[in-house]
Design an enzyme around this catalytic site. Sequence first.
Site, PDB file in Angstrom:
ATOM      1  N   ASP A  24       0.861  -1.174   0.000  1.00  0.00           N
ATOM      2  CA  ASP A  24       0.000   0.000   0.000  1.00  0.00           C
ATOM      3  C   ASP A  24       0.904   1.232   0.000  1.00  0.00           C
ATOM      4  O   ASP A  24       2.098   1.130   0.296  1.00  0.00           O
ATOM      5  CB  ASP A  24      -0.891  -0.036   1.244  1.00  0.00           C
ATOM      6  CG  ASP A  24      -1.719   1.221   1.403  1.00  0.00           C
ATOM      7  OD1 ASP A  24      -2.440   1.581   0.455  1.00  0.00           O
ATOM      8  OD2 ASP A  24      -1.616   1.859   2.474  1.00  0.00           O
ATOM      9  N   ASP A  26      -0.196   5.175   0.901  1.00  0.00           N
ATOM     10  CA  ASP A  26      -0.447   6.178   1.936  1.00  0.00           C
ATOM     11  C   ASP A  26      -0.527   5.550   3.318  1.00  0.00           C
ATOM     12  O   ASP A  26      -1.353   4.677   3.577  1.00  0.00           O
ATOM     13  CB  ASP A  26      -1.744   6.936   1.628  1.00  0.00           C
ATOM     14  CG  ASP A  26      -1.702   7.621   0.281  1.00  0.00           C
ATOM     15  OD1 ASP A  26      -0.869   8.518   0.107  1.00  0.00           O
ATOM     16  OD2 ASP A  26      -2.485   7.234  -0.613  1.00  0.00           O
ATOM     17  N   ASP A 183      -1.680  -0.724   6.021  1.00  0.00           N
ATOM     18  CA  ASP A 183      -1.816   0.004   7.287  1.00  0.00           C
ATOM     19  C   ASP A 183      -3.262   0.176   7.722  1.00  0.00           C
ATOM     20  O   ASP A 183      -3.521   0.615   8.847  1.00  0.00           O
ATOM     21  CB  ASP A 183      -1.171   1.391   7.176  1.00  0.00           C
ATOM     22  CG  ASP A 183      -2.022   2.369   6.365  1.00  0.00           C
ATOM     23  OD1 ASP A 183      -2.434   2.003   5.236  1.00  0.00           O
ATOM     24  OD2 ASP A 183      -2.275   3.479   6.849  1.00  0.00           O
TER      25      ASP A 183
END
Length: 387
Positions: A24, A26, A183
């Site tokens: 991922d 961001d 995240d």
Amino acid sequence: MTCCNSGHCNVQTPKPNILAVILDLDGTLLDTERAAKGVLKEFLAKYGKVLDEEREEKKTLGKTLKESSAAIVKDYDLPLTPDQFIQQIIPMYQEKWMHAKALPGANRLIKHLYNHGIPLALASNSLREYIDLKISHQEGWKERFSVILGSDQVKAGKPSADLFEEAAKRMGVDAGHCLVIEDSLVGVKAANAAKMEVVAVPPRSEASCSSLANTVLHSLLEFQPDLWGLPPFEDWLDNALPIEPIYLSGQYVNGFLRDVTDDGMYALPDQVFGVFFGCAEVDIQRTFKVMVFISDQCSCNHQKKIQIHTVDGTNIVCGSNQQMKLELFGYIRCLTSKESGCLDLKLLEEYKSIARASVDLPILSQHSQLFPEACYVEEDMVVSDVE
């Protein structure tokens, strides 16, 4: 939460053999969310609205731009359509993205996997054009990913499995041999839906994803690729890991770090966690070699606790409201939940010994007098020197 590195933390059992890694962007690799956190507050103020930061962080993390925009327009009763909101706010975000910094361990992981020929994909709920813009400011990132995918390139973004399944397809690797590093809860759900292994490195607001991930880490510095059948890191110098410098600045007094500021871009990322070492400068006159513990002080208000110890027994003496600058350029290990609350004297001496032996190594000592003014994170810092 499982913690791992260089033999100091909990031992993990071997995982399924991984042939490709999907990352991922961001909040996992790039601190875009913190760098641009003040944008929404500024935008809403133009319409007489007050940002509820805690609510927005929980409601928008990991969502697509369309989903988060629709929610914001509805929640704040803005006189805009979601498309109008996007058109007006994106230029404000773009200005901030160029200043976003790589999170601890991100560059290290990307370079390591690329140098060992591991297929590497970037799969984000951002639009592809925004992904390209964000990573254009990070040296070598675009060249090292064999696949880059945005949510506008598949039928549905996360938590749908589409992004990860398409990434695996383009890399020519079966889903069962792909490892996802995420995240957010929606990202972990998407990895589960794709039947892939998943490592979560969540901020405190996304702790709920921990139960759905195969492994949970505080930061990418704790990641051990060899547990997944990937080539091991070879950059440890005995018990110390050279890292990209982390800069902090604030008041040196008895107490702890209050990691809360008016502008989120100045706060420490959650991923700065564990035992570090480097240099401290007080009042531009004295420099000390230090070992630093950074742990969670309180999850409810995002405070962190920073404890500073000189490695040579020198006492840091300074007056009230004295300014200190910290440069952390070495990492020793993560912290267990027990260590976060109380420091064991024996371990404290062990970590100080490691820091003392490592801080002057040629590959690290180049930083020992490096204090670039523009790089410091301004904090309302309260730190303690426990000698």
